[in-house]
Design a protein around this motif. Structure first.
Motif, PDB file in Angstrom:
ATOM      1  N   ARG A   1       0.856  -1.186   0.000  1.00 19.46           N
ATOM      2  CA  ARG A   1       0.000   0.000   0.000  1.00 19.46           C
ATOM      3  C   ARG A   1       0.894   1.238   0.000  1.00 19.46           C
ATOM      4  NH1 ARG A   1      -5.304  -0.796  -1.389  1.00 19.46           N
ATOM      5  NH2 ARG A   1      -6.094  -2.670  -0.358  1.00 19.46           N
ATOM      6  N   SER A   2       0.886   1.958  -1.117  1.00 17.91           N
ATOM      7  CA  SER A   2       1.684   3.175  -1.231  1.00 17.91           C
ATOM      8  C   SER A   2       0.939   4.134  -2.140  1.00 17.91           C
ATOM      9  CB  SER A   2       3.080   2.874  -1.790  1.00 17.91           C
ATOM     10  OG  SER A   2       2.992   2.374  -3.109  1.00 17.91           O
ATOM     11  N   CYS A   3       1.564   5.299  -2.383  1.00 19.60           N
ATOM     12  CA  CYS A   3       0.913   6.287  -3.235  1.00 19.60           C
ATOM     13  C   CYS A   3       0.849   5.828  -4.693  1.00 19.60           C
ATOM     14  CB  CYS A   3       1.660   7.616  -3.149  1.00 19.60           C
ATOM     15  SG  CYS A   3       3.366   7.530  -3.746  1.00 19.60           S
ATOM     16  N   PHE A   4       1.641   4.816  -5.056  1.00 13.78           N
ATOM     17  CA  PHE A   4       1.601   4.313  -6.430  1.00 13.78           C
ATOM     18  C   PHE A   4       0.363   3.460  -6.685  1.00 13.78           C
ATOM     19  CE2 PHE A   4       6.102   5.197  -5.776  1.00 13.78           C
ATOM     20  CZ  PHE A   4       6.412   5.882  -6.935  1.00 13.78           C
ATOM     21  N   HIS A   5      -0.149   2.815  -5.658  1.00  9.65           N
ATOM     22  CA  HIS A   5      -1.390   2.049  -5.788  1.00  9.65           C
ATOM     23  C   HIS A   5      -2.102   2.097  -4.437  1.00  9.65           C
ATOM     24  CE1 HIS A   5       1.721  -0.793  -4.471  1.00  9.65           C
ATOM     25  NE2 HIS A   5       2.277  -0.646  -5.656  1.00  9.65           N
ATOM     26  N   ARG A   6      -2.941   3.109  -4.305  1.00 12.95           N
ATOM     27  CA  ARG A   6      -3.624   3.358  -3.034  1.00 12.95           C
ATOM     28  C   ARG A   6      -4.795   2.405  -2.832  1.00 12.95           C
ATOM     29  NH1 ARG A   6      -2.698   8.643  -5.055  1.00 12.95           N
ATOM     30  NH2 ARG A   6      -1.306   9.904  -3.733  1.00 12.95           N
ATOM     31  N   ARG A   7      -5.524   2.123  -3.909  1.00 11.37           N
ATOM     32  CA  ARG A   7      -6.742   1.338  -3.776  1.00 11.37           C
ATOM     33  C   ARG A   7      -6.541  -0.072  -4.315  1.00 11.37           C
ATOM     34  NH1 ARG A   7     -11.168   4.971  -6.674  1.00 11.37           N
ATOM     35  NH2 ARG A   7      -9.631   4.673  -8.339  1.00 11.37           N
ATOM     36  N   THR A   8      -7.418  -0.960  -3.865  1.00 12.28           N
ATOM     37  CA  THR A   8      -7.334  -2.347  -4.312  1.00 12.28           C
ATOM     38  C   THR A   8      -7.615  -2.464  -5.800  1.00 12.28           C
ATOM     39  OG1 THR A   8      -8.085  -3.032  -2.108  1.00 12.28           O
ATOM     40  CG2 THR A   8      -8.177  -4.684  -3.864  1.00 12.28           C
ATOM     41  N   GLU A   9      -8.493  -1.582  -6.310  1.00  4.85           N
ATOM     42  CA  GLU A   9      -8.836  -1.643  -7.736  1.00  4.85           C
ATOM     43  C   GLU A   9      -7.610  -1.397  -8.612  1.00  4.85           C
ATOM     44  OE1 GLU A   9     -10.327   0.046  -5.483  1.00  4.85           O
ATOM     45  OE2 GLU A   9     -12.439  -0.592  -5.387  1.00  4.85           O
ATOM     46  N   ASP A  10      -6.728  -0.490  -8.181  1.00  2.66           N
ATOM     47  CA  ASP A  10      -5.517  -0.212  -8.957  1.00  2.66           C
ATOM     48  C   ASP A  10      -4.628  -1.448  -9.051  1.00  2.66           C
ATOM     49  OD1 ASP A  10      -6.556   2.320  -8.955  1.00  2.66           O
ATOM     50  OD2 ASP A  10      -5.247   3.056  -7.357  1.00  2.66           O
ATOM     51  N   ILE A  11      -4.486  -2.155  -7.939  1.00  4.69           N
ATOM     52  CA  ILE A  11      -3.641  -3.350  -7.921  1.00  4.69           C
ATOM     53  C   ILE A  11      -4.244  -4.442  -8.791  1.00  4.69           C
ATOM     54  CG2 ILE A  11      -2.633  -5.106  -6.434  1.00  4.69           C
ATOM     55  CD1 ILE A  11      -2.745  -3.074  -4.150  1.00  4.69           C
ATOM     56  N   VAL A  12      -5.556  -4.638  -8.685  1.00  5.36           N
ATOM     57  CA  VAL A  12      -6.226  -5.691  -9.461  1.00  5.36           C
ATOM     58  C   VAL A  12      -6.114  -5.404 -10.954  1.00  5.36           C
ATOM     59  CG1 VAL A  12      -8.453  -6.766  -9.950  1.00  5.36           C
ATOM     60  CG2 VAL A  12      -7.795  -6.297  -7.588  1.00  5.36           C
ATOM     61  N   ILE A  13      -6.313  -4.147 -11.352  1.00  6.04           N
ATOM     62  CA  ILE A  13      -6.245  -3.802 -12.776  1.00  6.04           C
ATOM     63  C   ILE A  13      -4.845  -4.055 -13.328  1.00  6.04           C
ATOM     64  CG2 ILE A  13      -6.310  -1.859 -14.390  1.00  6.04           C
ATOM     65  CD1 ILE A  13      -8.620  -0.726 -12.798  1.00  6.04           C
ATOM     66  N   ARG A  14      -3.822  -3.632 -12.614  1.00  2.00           N
ATOM     67  CA  ARG A  14      -2.454  -3.805 -13.109  1.00  2.00           C
ATOM     68  C   ARG A  14      -2.086  -5.284 -13.231  1.00  2.00           C
ATOM     69  NH1 ARG A  14       0.953   0.613 -13.241  1.00  2.00           N
ATOM     70  NH2 ARG A  14       0.153   2.546 -12.307  1.00  2.00           N
ATOM     71  N   VAL A  15      -2.403  -6.069 -12.219  1.00  2.00           N
ATOM     72  CA  VAL A  15      -2.020  -7.484 -12.229  1.00  2.00           C
ATOM     73  C   VAL A  15      -2.825  -8.263 -13.262  1.00  2.00           C
ATOM     74  CG1 VAL A  15      -1.896  -9.591 -10.855  1.00  2.00           C
ATOM     75  CG2 VAL A  15      -1.260  -7.411  -9.832  1.00  2.00           C
TER      76      VAL A  15
END
Length: 456
Positions: free
Chosen positions: A361-375
């Motif tokens: 959890r950092s400013c590069f991916h604050r929300r879970t949606e950001d992580i899911v989309i990238r992966v």
């Protein structure tokens, strides 16, 4: 009060020697593995994979040089001062605590300015470049392995062309209408004949049966008839594998414009661009566009053959042509696949680097949606590129006007090289012998020196 790190003057020599020993041992082990892999490729006579392996080793050497250069330039770059207002723009996290500048670089903070790139930032950038090169190499290898796994089933299709049933179906003494052929039934549909509906149909076709047996047989027959007349003994599958080996050498490399894209990716990673909303989708959109174009080329070849003749002898004959590809350049699709592969691996590498250096959890991916989309986008693009689009490209790109050098086996290429060297040697010897022969002829034919002019 910050504690200064110990230098080599304050470090035991046995500790320095131990670290150096293990670093050298790991480097030699990796070099030995690459050497064994090169010997294996040489034994299997896959010359183009050896060239691709050489490119990987070259990139690792370039990576080491960049890392060494960044280590040497850490302090000089950190001493470059810029206005503090400029140092607070285009930030990836949207805001920054200005009090950190005085703690990082004292010289610039005393002038009321900020450092261009701190020593810690240079160290983190070294990690990013290393992760990027590693991800790109591993991603390219996995993509190639997925493509080869998909193409393995083509071996049984190639073996089927040696059977009597296939020879009967392709017997030129059999006449049938274009719509009655298996290839015609697959592509001569009303939505394919409409230029507007054709693209959505080709878009959907790449998700189910992207390369069917009838497509493989028809394109194989068209290639052989265009370049080998009726030589049905030609191993088309092995030729495609050699061509794909050569293309892999292009995909695994990192050219100058690819590095420029990496720089632009870092630039647009600022918070104000909201790149996490649109950047992960670029590889997927480009990949689906390339796959749709490849499917459209197969359909257009069928429509072109149908327009020229409604009755076929044996099986439908498609004609290779460069004008079906974008700008008449089949290799352009390979450049796009190279770009897609690098962009996707870069995003996965960037995500891994930020996770390792700044936490999950950092400013590069604050929300879970950001992580899911990238992966999810990274894994999906990697699978589609290797298992769907790359085999389709390997088949369709052979339908260009010219024939690729990979059509010859390694034995034939070596024989042609020896014949060429021998021919050049004979030609050189003939040129060296010609002046003496011309001189003798000129002496015999000259008026002042002839048999009839001798004095009696």
């Amino acid at each position: 009060m910050a504690v200064e790190a110990k230098t080599l003057e304050e470090t035991p020599t046995w500790a320095v020697a131990t670290v150096c020993f293990f670093l050298i041992l790991i480097s030699i082990f990796i070099e030995y593995l690459l050497h064994l892999l090169a010997k294996y490729f040489n034994k299997k006579r896959r010359k183009y994979l050896i060239q691709a392996l050489y490119k990987i080793k070259t990139e690792l050497m370039l990576l080491g040089f960049i890392s060494l250069l960044m280590t040497v330039l850490e302090k000089p770059v950190a001493k470059i001062c810029i206005p503090k207002s400029a140092g607070e723009t285009f930030l990836p996290c949207g805001s920054v605590d200005s009090s950190d500048w005085s703690e990082q670089e004292t010289k610039c903070s005393e002038q009321g300015k900020a450092s261009l790139l701190s020593t810690e930032g240079m160290t983190q950038l070294q990690y990013l470049i290393f992760v990027l090169a590693s991800f790109h190499s591993v991603s390219s290898i996995l993509t190639f392995c997925l493509g080869m796994a998909k193409m393995r089933r083509w071996e049984s299709w190639e073996a089927e062309t040696r059977t009597l049933d296939y020879q009967f179906l392709t017997d030129p003494r059999r006449f049938q209408l274009t719509h009655q052929t298996s290839f015609g039934k697959r592509h001569l549909r009303y939505w394919n004949e409409n230029s507007v509906l054709r693209w959505p149909a080709c878009f959907l076709r790449q998700f189910y049966g992207s390369v069917s047996k009838v497509d493989y047989f028809t394109l194989r027959h068209g290639f052989i008839m265009a370049h080998f007349d009726q030589d049905n003994n030609f191993d088309f599958h092995r030729y495609i594998r050699r061509a794909l080996d050569k293309d892999f050498g292009v995909m695994v490399g990192i050219s100058f414009w690819i590095w420029m894209f990496a720089i632009s990716f870092i630039f647009f990673n600022a918070h104000k661009f909201y790149s996490y909303y649109w950047l992960p989708f670029i590889p997927l959109v480009m990949l689906l566009l390339v796959g749709t174009k490849l499917q459209a080329i197969i359909t257009l070849m069928c429509l072109d053959s149908h327009d020229k003749s409604h009755v076929v002898k044996g099986t439908l004959l498609v004609r290779p042509s460069d004008h079906l590809f974008w700008f008449g350049r089949p290799k352009l699709l390979l450049q796009l696949l190279h770009f897609i592969s690098f962009q996707n691996s870069f995003q996965l590498a960037f995500f891994t680097w930020t996770w390792y250096k700044f936490g999950f959890r950092s400013c590069f991916h604050r929300r879970t949606e950001d992580i899911v989309i990238r992966v999810v986008m990274g894994v999906l693009v990697h699978f589609l590129c290797g298992y769907v689009t790359l085999p389709l490209y390997a088949l369709v790109t052979q339908m260009g006007t010219s024939m690729r050098p990979a059509v010859f086996t390694e034995d034939v290429i070596e024989g042609l090289k020896r014949w060429r060297a021998k021919a050049r040697k004979n030609l050189k010897n003939s040129y060296s012998a010609r002046p003496s022969l011309d001189t003798s002829l000129s002496l015999d034919s000259s008026p002042s020196f002839s048999l009839h002019s001798r004095p009696e």
